[in-house]
Enzyme design. Structure first.
Site, mmCIF file in Angstrom:
data_model
loop_
_atom_site.group_PDB
_atom_site.id
_atom_site.type_symbol
_atom_site.label_atom_id
_atom_site.label_comp_id
_atom_site.label_asym_id
_atom_site.label_seq_id
_atom_site.Cartn_x
_atom_site.Cartn_y
_atom_site.Cartn_z
ATOM 1 N N ASN A 165 42.030 46.374 47.416
ATOM 2 C CA ASN A 165 42.283 47.740 46.978
ATOM 3 C C ASN A 165 43.358 47.835 45.897
ATOM 4 O O ASN A 165 43.385 48.804 45.131
ATOM 5 C CB ASN A 165 42.700 48.594 48.183
ATOM 6 N N ASP A 206 51.992 40.489 45.973
ATOM 7 C CA ASP A 206 51.636 40.759 44.589
ATOM 8 C C ASP A 206 50.372 39.950 44.332
ATOM 9 O O ASP A 206 50.414 38.712 44.305
ATOM 10 C CB ASP A 206 52.765 40.326 43.648
ATOM 11 N N THR A 211 44.233 61.146 45.857
ATOM 12 C CA THR A 211 45.360 60.235 46.011
ATOM 13 C C THR A 211 46.252 60.390 44.780
ATOM 14 O O THR A 211 46.048 61.280 43.966
ATOM 15 C CB THR A 211 44.875 58.773 46.111
ATOM 16 N N TYR A 254 39.832 50.451 31.543
ATOM 17 C CA TYR A 254 39.813 50.478 33.012
ATOM 18 C C TYR A 254 38.448 49.997 33.507
ATOM 19 O O TYR A 254 38.362 49.178 34.432
ATOM 20 C CB TYR A 254 40.098 51.888 33.508
ATOM 21 N N LYS A 258 39.386 34.132 46.581
ATOM 22 C CA LYS A 258 39.460 32.680 46.685
ATOM 23 C C LYS A 258 40.354 32.245 47.845
ATOM 24 O O LYS A 258 40.130 31.190 48.456
ATOM 25 C CB LYS A 258 39.968 32.100 45.363
ATOM 26 N N SER A 263 35.963 48.809 43.726
ATOM 27 C CA SER A 263 35.674 48.978 42.315
ATOM 28 C C SER A 263 35.968 50.440 41.967
ATOM 29 O O SER A 263 37.044 50.946 42.261
ATOM 30 C CB SER A 263 34.215 48.589 42.035
ATOM 31 N N LYS A 283 36.914 47.017 36.113
ATOM 32 C CA LYS A 283 36.063 47.312 37.259
ATOM 33 C C LYS A 283 34.637 46.805 37.087
ATOM 34 O O LYS A 283 33.992 46.423 38.075
ATOM 35 C CB LYS A 283 36.085 48.825 37.541
#
Length: 291
Positions: free
Chosen positions: A90, A63, A190, A155, A123, A141, A159
């Site tokens: 992703n 997660d 998708t 949204y 990070k 993105s 991005k």
């Protein structure tokens, strides 16, 4: 699909592999012989992938909003494979609603995953990449991260943020041998417009001709999107193996068209008041571009 005559030496970590583009990326990489840490909320969601590639695939429960899980996933991948050479951020989902319609509690979880989850992963992998003086971070993105449209405002907030992080990061890590690419997919076939899309509960009639049309477009075109995620995944491999990868990568003919249209529109827009805009300096002050 692009055919590459290269040894698959790089180790990849891909987030959000349960379905969609993430799954396509993982499967394409593994079929080409790469070693891949396959991230998903539950390892059971990617068990079939690991069963097919037991020597080169590692399922990691991930997660991206959970810092402990992020740290553990990166550690597991590095322990098994020795390094993480390419990170593909992703994991994410969408939100549809006019700016006035969406409530904070509706879109905040999306921003947490899309933006802060991406930052968490970056990070976590950077210390290892800095030690090895190499690495490539690919942040998924969206064309909506470059060109915002009606009903996708929040949204695009997430991005646009990914693009800002990517742009600054690319400058910060370039001297360290690390590369960054902001990937801007258009319409991939998708489930992004299916279960991965969330909607504002409030619908305001005044936005029927703008946001309402967007909602209808999503419903009408789901399952007929022009972009092939497997072909898109092959392009990512080519980019990762390139000695001079691009920073910005629109994916799909629709994405390319929208990026070019935005660039043209910005140029036309700022040209209208160029004289006034550049006239505000104190006399004798000269500035230089930092780009």
């Amino acid at each position: 699909m692009t055919t590459l005559n290269i040894p698959p030496e790089k180790v990849w970590l891909v987030t959000g592999c349960a379905t969609g583009f993430g799954r396509a990326i993982a499967e394409t990489l593994l079929s080409a012989g790469y070693r891949v840490a396959v991230g998903s909320l539950s390892t059971s969601e990617v068990a079939d992938i690991v069963d097919e590639y037991p020597e080169t695939a590692l399922a990691v429960e991930l997660d991206v909003t959970n810092s402990e899980m992020v740290t553990a996933a990166v550690a597991s991948a590095e322990e098994k494979f020795g390094s993480i050479d390419v990170l593909v951020n992703n994991a994410g989902f969408g939100f549809v609603g006019a700016i006035e319609e969406g409530e904070r509690e509706e879109f905040a979880p999306m921003i947490e995953v899309n933006l802060y989850g991406t930052l968490n992963m970056i990070k976590a992998v950077l210390p290892g990449m800095r030690r090895r003086s190499r690495g490539h971070i690919m942040n998924i993105s969206s064309v909506g991260g470059f060109h915002a449209s009606a009903a996708f405002g929040m949204y695009s907030v997430s991005k646009f943020g990914v693009e800002a992080i990517s742009e600054s990061l690319s400058v910060e890590v370039a001297p360290l041998g690390i590369k960054v690419t902001a990937v801007e997919p258009g319409q991939l076939r998708t489930n992004f417009r299916g279960s991965s899309m969330h909607y504002a509960k409030k619908v305001i009639a005044d936005y029927a001709e703008t946001c309402g049309k967007t909602r209808s477009f999503i419903a009408e075109t789901h399952g007929t999107q022009p972009g092939d995620p497997k072909k898109a995944a092959a392009v990512l491999i080519e980019i990762a193996e390139s000695p001079n990868p691009p920073f910005r990568l629109p994916l799909g003919s629709d994405a390319y068209s929208r990026v070019r249209a935005k660039l043209a529109a910005v140029e036309e827009d700022i040209a209208q008041f160029e004289k006034q805009a550049i006239s505000i300096n104190y006399e004798g002050v000269v500035t230089e571009s930092r780009v």
